[in-house]
Structure formats: structure tokens, C-alpha cells
Scaffold this motif. Sequence first.
Motif, PDB file in Angstrom:
ATOM      1  N   GLY A   1      -3.475  12.765  -8.353  1.00  0.00           N
ATOM      2  CA  GLY A   1      -4.319  12.138  -9.368  1.00  0.00           C
ATOM      3  C   GLY A   1      -4.478  10.653  -9.206  1.00  0.00           C
ATOM      4  N   CYS A   2      -4.232  10.140  -7.990  1.00  0.00           N
ATOM      5  CA  CYS A   2      -4.401   8.713  -7.733  1.00  0.00           C
ATOM      6  C   CYS A   2      -4.619   8.477  -6.238  1.00  0.00           C
ATOM      7  CB  CYS A   2      -3.209   7.909  -8.238  1.00  0.00           C
ATOM      8  SG  CYS A   2      -1.643   8.339  -7.453  1.00  0.00           S
ATOM      9  N   GLU A   3      -5.212   7.333  -5.941  1.00  0.00           N
ATOM     10  CA  GLU A   3      -5.460   6.929  -4.556  1.00  0.00           C
ATOM     11  C   GLU A   3      -4.161   6.444  -3.909  1.00  0.00           C
ATOM     12  OE1 GLU A   3      -8.388   6.962  -2.787  1.00  0.00           O
ATOM     13  OE2 GLU A   3      -9.376   7.945  -4.490  1.00  0.00           O
ATOM     14  N   PRO A   4      -4.106   6.440  -2.576  1.00  0.00           N
ATOM     15  CA  PRO A   4      -2.925   5.889  -1.897  1.00  0.00           C
ATOM     16  C   PRO A   4      -2.707   4.418  -2.247  1.00  0.00           C
ATOM     17  CG  PRO A   4      -4.373   7.020  -0.332  1.00  0.00           C
ATOM     18  CD  PRO A   4      -5.109   6.928  -1.634  1.00  0.00           C
ATOM     19  N   THR A   5      -1.448   4.021  -2.254  1.00  0.00           N
ATOM     20  CA  THR A   5      -1.069   2.639  -2.495  1.00  0.00           C
ATOM     21  C   THR A   5      -1.347   1.778  -1.265  1.00  0.00           C
ATOM     22  OG1 THR A   5       0.729   3.499  -3.849  1.00  0.00           O
ATOM     23  CG2 THR A   5       0.855   1.185  -3.257  1.00  0.00           C
TER      24      THR A   5
ATOM     25  N   ILE B   1      -8.796  14.416   5.544  1.00  0.00           N
ATOM     26  CA  ILE B   1      -8.731  15.639   4.739  1.00  0.00           C
ATOM     27  C   ILE B   1      -7.431  15.670   3.940  1.00  0.00           C
ATOM     28  CG2 ILE B   1      -8.478  18.157   4.892  1.00  0.00           C
ATOM     29  CD1 ILE B   1     -10.525  18.074   7.186  1.00  0.00           C
ATOM     30  N   SER B   2      -6.316  15.250   4.560  1.00  0.00           N
ATOM     31  CA  SER B   2      -5.031  15.231   3.869  1.00  0.00           C
ATOM     32  C   SER B   2      -5.021  14.214   2.738  1.00  0.00           C
ATOM     33  CB  SER B   2      -3.901  14.946   4.854  1.00  0.00           C
ATOM     34  OG  SER B   2      -3.812  15.989   5.798  1.00  0.00           O
ATOM     35  N   ILE B   3      -5.609  13.047   2.958  1.00  0.00           N
ATOM     36  CA  ILE B   3      -5.694  12.037   1.898  1.00  0.00           C
ATOM     37  C   ILE B   3      -6.495  12.578   0.727  1.00  0.00           C
ATOM     38  CG2 ILE B   3      -6.722   9.810   1.275  1.00  0.00           C
ATOM     39  CD1 ILE B   3      -5.838   8.801   4.056  1.00  0.00           C
ATOM     40  N   GLU B   4      -7.607  13.241   1.010  1.00  0.00           N
ATOM     41  CA  GLU B   4      -8.413  13.815  -0.061  1.00  0.00           C
ATOM     42  C   GLU B   4      -7.589  14.833  -0.868  1.00  0.00           C
ATOM     43  OE1 GLU B   4     -12.301  16.656  -0.740  1.00  0.00           O
ATOM     44  OE2 GLU B   4     -12.053  15.674   1.209  1.00  0.00           O
ATOM     45  N   PHE B   5      -6.868  15.707  -0.170  1.00  0.00           N
ATOM     46  CA  PHE B   5      -6.051  16.711  -0.852  1.00  0.00           C
ATOM     47  C   PHE B   5      -4.977  16.066  -1.721  1.00  0.00           C
ATOM     48  CE2 PHE B   5      -2.177  19.201  -1.136  1.00  0.00           C
ATOM     49  CZ  PHE B   5      -2.646  20.373  -1.697  1.00  0.00           C
ATOM     50  N   TYR B   6      -4.182  15.151  -1.140  1.00  0.00           N
ATOM     51  CA  TYR B   6      -3.065  14.574  -1.892  1.00  0.00           C
ATOM     52  C   TYR B   6      -3.541  13.618  -2.987  1.00  0.00           C
ATOM     53  CZ  TYR B   6       0.178  16.982   1.074  1.00  0.00           C
ATOM     54  OH  TYR B   6       0.880  17.982   1.708  1.00  0.00           O
ATOM     55  N   THR B   7      -4.686  12.979  -2.814  1.00  0.00           N
ATOM     56  CA  THR B   7      -5.250  12.160  -3.888  1.00  0.00           C
ATOM     57  C   THR B   7      -5.591  13.036  -5.083  1.00  0.00           C
ATOM     58  OG1 THR B   7      -6.089  10.473  -2.378  1.00  0.00           O
ATOM     59  CG2 THR B   7      -7.197  10.656  -4.510  1.00  0.00           C
ATOM     60  N   ARG B   8      -6.169  14.186  -4.819  1.00  0.00           N
ATOM     61  CA  ARG B   8      -6.483  15.119  -5.905  1.00  0.00           C
ATOM     62  C   ARG B   8      -5.201  15.685  -6.523  1.00  0.00           C
ATOM     63  NH1 ARG B   8     -10.525  19.144  -3.297  1.00  0.00           N
ATOM     64  NH2 ARG B   8     -10.420  20.118  -5.346  1.00  0.00           N
ATOM     65  N   LEU B   9      -4.222  16.034  -5.675  1.00  0.00           N
ATOM     66  CA  LEU B   9      -2.971  16.591  -6.176  1.00  0.00           C
ATOM     67  C   LEU B   9      -2.218  15.598  -7.056  1.00  0.00           C
ATOM     68  CD1 LEU B   9      -0.884  18.947  -6.143  1.00  0.00           C
ATOM     69  CD2 LEU B   9       0.130  17.823  -4.142  1.00  0.00           C
TER      70      LEU B   9
ATOM     71  N   TRP C   1       1.667   6.846  -0.873  1.00  0.00           N
ATOM     72  CA  TRP C   1       1.631   6.815  -2.323  1.00  0.00           C
ATOM     73  C   TRP C   1       3.021   6.432  -2.813  1.00  0.00           C
ATOM     74  CZ3 TRP C   1      -1.084  10.149   0.603  1.00  0.00           C
ATOM     75  CH2 TRP C   1      -2.408  10.428   0.259  1.00  0.00           C
ATOM     76  N   MET C   2       3.117   5.458  -3.702  1.00  0.00           N
ATOM     77  CA  MET C   2       4.380   5.099  -4.348  1.00  0.00           C
ATOM     78  C   MET C   2       4.292   5.645  -5.774  1.00  0.00           C
ATOM     79  SD  MET C   2       6.374   3.555  -2.213  1.00  0.00           S
ATOM     80  CE  MET C   2       7.512   2.449  -3.018  1.00  0.00           C
ATOM     81  N   LEU C   3       4.676   6.910  -5.910  1.00  0.00           N
ATOM     82  CA  LEU C   3       4.551   7.605  -7.187  1.00  0.00           C
ATOM     83  C   LEU C   3       5.726   7.275  -8.103  1.00  0.00           C
ATOM     84  CD1 LEU C   3       3.520  11.040  -5.663  1.00  0.00           C
ATOM     85  CD2 LEU C   3       1.997   9.308  -6.640  1.00  0.00           C
ATOM     86  N   GLU C   4       5.442   7.198  -9.391  1.00  0.00           N
ATOM     87  CA  GLU C   4       6.493   6.935 -10.373  1.00  0.00           C
ATOM     88  C   GLU C   4       6.973   8.203 -11.062  1.00  0.00           C
ATOM     89  OE1 GLU C   4       8.162   4.151 -10.753  1.00  0.00           O
ATOM     90  OE2 GLU C   4       6.922   3.254  -9.195  1.00  0.00           O
ATOM     91  N   ASP C   5       6.130   9.227 -11.119  1.00  0.00           N
ATOM     92  CA  ASP C   5       6.511  10.465 -11.792  1.00  0.00           C
ATOM     93  C   ASP C   5       5.945  11.646 -11.023  1.00  0.00           C
ATOM     94  OD1 ASP C   5       7.460  12.329 -13.576  1.00  0.00           O
ATOM     95  OD2 ASP C   5       5.896  11.959 -15.064  1.00  0.00           O
ATOM     96  N   PRO C   6       6.716  12.243 -10.121  1.00  0.00           N
ATOM     97  CA  PRO C   6       8.120  11.960  -9.813  1.00  0.00           C
ATOM     98  C   PRO C   6       8.233  10.694  -8.956  1.00  0.00           C
ATOM     99  CG  PRO C   6       7.335  13.670  -8.346  1.00  0.00           C
ATOM    100  CD  PRO C   6       6.201  13.358  -9.309  1.00  0.00           C
ATOM    101  N   ARG C   7       9.400  10.081  -8.972  1.00  0.00           N
ATOM    102  CA  ARG C   7       9.633   8.821  -8.254  1.00  0.00           C
ATOM    103  C   ARG C   7       9.796   9.117  -6.769  1.00  0.00           C
ATOM    104  NH1 ARG C   7      10.609   3.594  -9.041  1.00  0.00           N
ATOM    105  NH2 ARG C   7      12.328   2.618  -7.932  1.00  0.00           N
ATOM    106  N   VAL C   8       8.659   9.087  -6.045  1.00  0.00           N
ATOM    107  CA  VAL C   8       8.620   9.472  -4.633  1.00  0.00           C
ATOM    108  C   VAL C   8       7.755   8.495  -3.846  1.00  0.00           C
ATOM    109  CG1 VAL C   8       7.883  11.284  -3.007  1.00  0.00           C
ATOM    110  CG2 VAL C   8       8.872  11.930  -5.182  1.00  0.00           C
ATOM    111  N   ASN C   9       8.215   8.161  -2.655  1.00  0.00           N
ATOM    112  CA  ASN C   9       7.420   7.462  -1.650  1.00  0.00           C
ATOM    113  C   ASN C   9       6.931   8.568  -0.715  1.00  0.00           C
ATOM    114  OD1 ASN C   9       6.707   6.411   0.889  1.00  0.00           O
ATOM    115  ND2 ASN C   9       8.252   4.809   0.840  1.00  0.00           N
ATOM    116  N   PHE C  10       5.668   8.933  -0.832  1.00  0.00           N
ATOM    117  CA  PHE C  10       5.094  10.025  -0.050  1.00  0.00           C
ATOM    118  C   PHE C  10       4.123   9.437   0.957  1.00  0.00           C
ATOM    119  CE2 PHE C  10       1.991  13.334   0.820  1.00  0.00           C
ATOM    120  CZ  PHE C  10       2.799  14.435   1.049  1.00  0.00           C
ATOM    121  N   SER C  11       4.376   9.672   2.253  1.00  0.00           N
ATOM    122  CA  SER C  11       3.488   9.103   3.268  1.00  0.00           C
ATOM    123  C   SER C  11       2.970  10.179   4.206  1.00  0.00           C
ATOM    124  CB  SER C  11       4.203   7.994   4.058  1.00  0.00           C
ATOM    125  OG  SER C  11       5.283   8.528   4.801  1.00  0.00           O
TER     126      SER C  11
END
Length: 134
Positions: A25-29, A15-23, A38-48
Motif C-alpha cells: 500500500g505504499c511506494e518504495p522508500t 513487475i515486482s515493484i508493482e506487486f509489492y507496492t500494491r501489497l 521499503w522501510m515498513l513500520e507495520d510490520p517493522r520490516v526492511n524489505f528489498s
Amino acid sequence: MRRMHIGLQVDDLDISIEFYTRLFGCEPTLRRPDYAKWMLEDPRVNFSLDTHGCGQPGSAHYGIQAETHGELADLRSHIDSAELPRSDQNDLVCGYQLQHKSWVTDPNGLWWEAFFTEGVVDEGYGTAEMPDRA
């Protein structure tokens, strides 16, 4: 260039993956049965997200991810020059990755890690153990 890290403990990973993927706008790395990153570039965050640890869902730790061993050495030097006690963990598997890290705690007991990741491993999630508080 350094990257902020937020490691969030969750109750229901799917459920959390579904929420954060939607938030985001991309699938987990990186995704495993008990972990997602997720290794996001904008903002530059490693979110696990993970289901490990002794905290309750919603508890988190924060960090600064170095991109090289040298950057981690610089972060450790900065922690020392700021006269903050640190606890080191080197050559450990954490979140399916080989890492080297240093931990500090803020005045309220919140964990912060400075770390460098060498790469993904397949040998399991690794340790959920935190070092002794410095």
C-alpha cells in the motif's frame, strides 16, 4: 529498535515493484534501476528487491537491522556468545547504502545478516559478494 530485513532477488524488478507496492500500500522508500527498498513500520520490516547475486529469482537472505553502531555491537556480541561463527563486512556499499554487517548461516545454509546502515550513497549498488562462510 531493531527491524527485520528480507532481501529478495527478482527476475523483473518493475513487475515486482508493482506487486509489492500494491501489497504494502505504499511506494518504495528507495528506488534505483536495479534495486528497490521499503522501510515498513507495520510490520517493522526492511524489505528489498534486487536483480543482483548468483541465486535464482525468489532466493532471499534475511537479517536484523540495527539502528545504531551500539546495537550492531550488541548483535555481534550476541552472535559470539551464542557460539555462532560470523563473517564481518565493514564500510561497504551494498544496496546503494554504506553498511557494516556480520553474516551467519543457519544449518541449511541460509544467510542471515546483522547490520547497521549509515546512509544512502549514489556511487552504485555496491557489492553483491557474500563473505566466505564462517
